[in-house]
Design a protein around this motif. Structure first.
Motif, mmCIF file in Angstrom:
data_model
loop_
_atom_site.group_PDB
_atom_site.id
_atom_site.type_symbol
_atom_site.label_atom_id
_atom_site.label_comp_id
_atom_site.label_asym_id
_atom_site.label_seq_id
_atom_site.Cartn_x
_atom_site.Cartn_y
_atom_site.Cartn_z
ATOM 1 N N LEU A 1 0.827 -1.208 0.000
ATOM 2 C CA LEU A 1 0.000 0.000 0.000
ATOM 3 C C LEU A 1 0.858 1.254 0.000
ATOM 4 C CD1 LEU A 1 -2.901 -0.932 2.449
ATOM 5 C CD2 LEU A 1 -2.800 -1.190 -0.031
ATOM 6 N N GLU A 2 1.980 1.207 0.699
ATOM 7 C CA GLU A 2 2.881 2.362 0.703
ATOM 8 C C GLU A 2 3.438 2.626 -0.694
ATOM 9 O OE1 GLU A 2 5.842 1.514 3.598
ATOM 10 O OE2 GLU A 2 4.480 1.724 5.308
ATOM 11 N N ARG A 3 3.761 1.548 -1.435
ATOM 12 C CA ARG A 3 4.260 1.716 -2.807
ATOM 13 C C ARG A 3 3.193 2.362 -3.682
ATOM 14 N NH1 ARG A 3 8.830 -1.240 -4.923
ATOM 15 N NH2 ARG A 3 10.170 -1.671 -3.137
ATOM 16 N N VAL A 4 1.958 1.929 -3.528
ATOM 17 C CA VAL A 4 0.870 2.507 -4.322
ATOM 18 C C VAL A 4 0.677 3.974 -3.956
ATOM 19 C CG1 VAL A 4 -1.621 2.433 -4.765
ATOM 20 C CG2 VAL A 4 -0.303 0.307 -4.663
ATOM 21 N N ALA A 5 0.713 4.287 -2.659
ATOM 22 C CA ALA A 5 0.523 5.680 -2.212
ATOM 23 C C ALA A 5 1.617 6.584 -2.760
ATOM 24 C CB ALA A 5 0.506 5.739 -0.686
ATOM 25 N N ALA A 6 2.837 6.045 -2.880
ATOM 26 C CA ALA A 6 3.972 6.826 -3.379
ATOM 27 C C ALA A 6 4.074 6.797 -4.902
ATOM 28 C CB ALA A 6 5.272 6.302 -2.766
ATOM 29 N N GLN A 7 3.097 6.162 -5.561
ATOM 30 C CA GLN A 7 3.075 6.022 -7.016
ATOM 31 C C GLN A 7 4.316 5.294 -7.530
ATOM 32 O OE1 GLN A 7 2.034 9.621 -9.146
ATOM 33 N NE2 GLN A 7 0.501 10.211 -7.652
ATOM 34 N N ARG A 8 4.795 4.354 -6.746
ATOM 35 C CA ARG A 8 5.933 3.541 -7.161
ATOM 36 C C ARG A 8 5.484 2.219 -7.760
ATOM 37 N NH1 ARG A 8 9.608 3.161 -2.074
ATOM 38 N NH2 ARG A 8 10.935 1.978 -3.504
ATOM 39 N N CYS A 9 4.200 1.946 -7.731
ATOM 40 C CA CYS A 9 3.619 0.852 -8.511
ATOM 41 C C CYS A 9 2.177 1.221 -8.829
ATOM 42 C CB CYS A 9 3.726 -0.501 -7.795
ATOM 43 S SG CYS A 9 2.763 -0.631 -6.300
ATOM 44 N N ASP A 10 1.618 0.583 -9.841
ATOM 45 C CA ASP A 10 0.314 0.996 -10.361
ATOM 46 C C ASP A 10 -0.845 0.500 -9.508
ATOM 47 O OD1 ASP A 10 1.052 2.336 -13.003
ATOM 48 O OD2 ASP A 10 2.130 0.445 -13.137
ATOM 49 N N LEU A 11 -0.715 -0.689 -8.982
ATOM 50 C CA LEU A 11 -1.766 -1.226 -8.127
ATOM 51 C C LEU A 11 -1.193 -2.341 -7.267
ATOM 52 C CD1 LEU A 11 -2.712 -4.109 -9.608
ATOM 53 C CD2 LEU A 11 -3.930 -2.538 -11.092
ATOM 54 N N ALA A 12 -1.960 -2.746 -6.270
ATOM 55 C CA ALA A 12 -1.545 -3.838 -5.392
ATOM 56 C C ALA A 12 -2.744 -4.735 -5.129
ATOM 57 C CB ALA A 12 -0.996 -3.291 -4.078
ATOM 58 N N ILE A 13 -2.473 -6.016 -4.932
ATOM 59 C CA ILE A 13 -3.508 -6.983 -4.594
ATOM 60 C C ILE A 13 -3.202 -7.490 -3.191
ATOM 61 C CG2 ILE A 13 -4.568 -9.185 -5.185
ATOM 62 C CD1 ILE A 13 -3.913 -8.577 -8.100
ATOM 63 N N VAL A 14 -4.151 -7.271 -2.294
ATOM 64 C CA VAL A 14 -3.936 -7.596 -0.881
ATOM 65 C C VAL A 14 -5.207 -8.199 -0.316
ATOM 66 C CG1 VAL A 14 -2.223 -5.773 -0.542
ATOM 67 C CG2 VAL A 14 -4.645 -5.269 -0.163
ATOM 68 N N GLY A 15 -5.083 -8.783 0.868
ATOM 69 C CA GLY A 15 -6.264 -9.213 1.589
ATOM 70 C C GLY A 15 -6.956 -8.026 2.213
ATOM 71 N N GLU A 16 -8.054 -8.299 2.907
ATOM 72 C CA GLU A 16 -8.805 -7.210 3.527
ATOM 73 C C GLU A 16 -7.919 -6.506 4.541
ATOM 74 O OE1 GLU A 16 -13.343 -6.393 5.029
ATOM 75 O OE2 GLU A 16 -12.605 -8.442 4.812
ATOM 76 N N THR A 17 -7.817 -5.202 4.431
ATOM 77 C CA THR A 17 -6.908 -4.445 5.283
ATOM 78 C C THR A 17 -7.421 -3.031 5.446
ATOM 79 O OG1 THR A 17 -4.590 -3.789 5.577
ATOM 80 C CG2 THR A 17 -5.464 -3.690 3.336
ATOM 81 N N VAL A 18 -6.809 -2.296 6.360
ATOM 82 C CA VAL A 18 -7.158 -0.886 6.564
ATOM 83 C C VAL A 18 -6.430 -0.054 5.517
ATOM 84 C CG1 VAL A 18 -7.068 1.058 8.164
ATOM 85 C CG2 VAL A 18 -7.491 -1.257 9.019
ATOM 86 N N SER A 19 -7.143 0.831 4.852
ATOM 87 C CA SER A 19 -6.556 1.623 3.779
ATOM 88 C C SER A 19 -5.499 2.585 4.318
ATOM 89 C CB SER A 19 -7.638 2.417 3.050
ATOM 90 O OG SER A 19 -7.080 3.189 2.017
ATOM 91 N N THR A 20 -4.459 2.744 3.527
ATOM 92 C CA THR A 20 -3.407 3.715 3.819
ATOM 93 C C THR A 20 -3.790 5.059 3.200
ATOM 94 O OG1 THR A 20 -1.714 1.996 3.860
ATOM 95 C CG2 THR A 20 -0.964 4.230 3.441
ATOM 96 N N CYS A 21 -3.338 6.148 3.813
ATOM 97 C CA CYS A 21 -3.612 7.485 3.277
ATOM 98 C C CYS A 21 -3.113 7.574 1.844
ATOM 99 C CB CYS A 21 -2.928 8.534 4.146
ATOM 100 S SG CYS A 21 -3.185 10.225 3.583
ATOM 101 N N GLY A 22 -3.957 8.044 0.946
ATOM 102 C CA GLY A 22 -3.582 8.181 -0.455
ATOM 103 C C GLY A 22 -3.903 6.971 -1.295
#
Length: 299
Positions: free
Chosen positions: A138-159
């Motif tokens: 999620l941090e990579r996605v927030a920093a625009q260092r990857c286009d998307l991420a696939i994860v289990g159910e989790t609390v969203s990160t800012c951004g």
């Protein structure tokens, strides 16, 4: 001044004349009248400052200077053609790059399969796959260092914007040869007093599984735990106990352990994470659709 009035249309007329050697055929190729081609050629010669053709026996013959200029024109137009081709490839999603991060339970088998199906439909697109913990992904996605991420159910990160791809029940896994391996399905009562391989303390999976057994009044023998689902499968295969795992991991674990439906059902969600400030990219949308389709097939 020579070169001050040069235009792309003049260059196109020159190129057509070099190819056809007649004004008639050049006009047909360009879809304009013969006088228009003659005017474009005259303007082009005025712009470059030297004669390009000599008329002999009713045909136009290029001068040596025209041949030298034509070579440069062809090089320039080949670059332009590549631009046009690249634009078509991007429009048709056959060119570009995509970076996808995934939690380990999705990265080992599921994500490469999705990437392979995606690649078949998007030849020419570069694909980067990253295995990261959910928080790191999620941090990579927030920093625009990857286009998307696939994860289990989790609390969203800012951004980060989370979208649910689907929800499926966890599966019970048992060592082959274990008495419970003969059961068609498992329930919480079957786990009473059994050695149980747990997820690491504090992980979302551990919290939910512990709550389920507490609500059912079932006591397990928990002595071995692991961070990731693949490690849980390996421990169960080694005879360390039984376990509950996500359906994505369970789908490829059947060759190593006995996989069973489990009751009461403990639903887990699979999420795709995107940067909430970044415009939706067609390639990322296409990859997410492939992931959703692959998850649907798990049922």
């Amino acid at each position: 001044m020579a070169g001050s009035e040069l235009s792309i249309r003049q260059v196109e007329a020159f190129r057509a004349l070099m190819a056809s050697r007649t004004v008639t055929r050049a006009a047909h190729a360009l879809g304009v009248s013969q006088p228009a081609v003659s005017r474009l050629l005259a303007d082009f010669e005025a712009s470059v400052g030297f004669a390009l053709f000599e008329r002999k026996h009713g045909r136009l013959w290029p001068t040596g200077q025209a041949h030298a200029l034509h070579a440069e024109v062809e090089r320039a137009f080949s670059g332009f053609d590549r631009v046009v081709q690249a634009a078509a490839q991007i429009r048709e999603q056959r060119r570009g790059a995509i970076c996808v991060a995934a939690a380990p339970e999705f990265a080992a088998d599921f994500l490469p399969r999705v990437a392979a199906a995606f690649a078949h439909e998007h030849a020419g697109v570069d694909i980067s796959l990253l295995t990261l913990g959910a928080a790191q992904a999620l941090e990579r996605v927030a920093a625009q260092r990857c286009d998307l991420a696939i994860v289990g159910e989790t609390v969203s990160t800012c951004g980060v914007r989370l979208e649910r791809l689907g929800q499926w029940p966890m599966r019970g896994i048992v060592p082959r040869g274990h008495p419970l391996a003969r059961k068609r399905a498992l329930n919480a009562a079957h786990c009473e007093g059994e050695a149980f391989v747990s997820f690491a303390t504090g992980t979302p999976e551990r919290v939910r599984i512990d709550r389920l057994f507490a609500e059912c009044g079932v006591t397990r023998r928990t002595g071995v735990e692991a961070d990731y689902a693949q490690a849980v499968v390996t421990l169960v295969e080694a005879g360390m106990g039984i376990a509950l795992i996500d359906p994505v991991t369970a789908a490829v674990a059947g060759a190593r352990v006995a996989v069973k439906r489990f009751e009461p059902a403990l639903e887990v969600a699979v999420m795709v994470a995107r940067n909430e400030r970044q415009e939706t990219a067609p390639l990322a949308d296409a990859f997410a659709r492939h992931a959703a389709a692959a998850l649907a097939r798990l049922r």
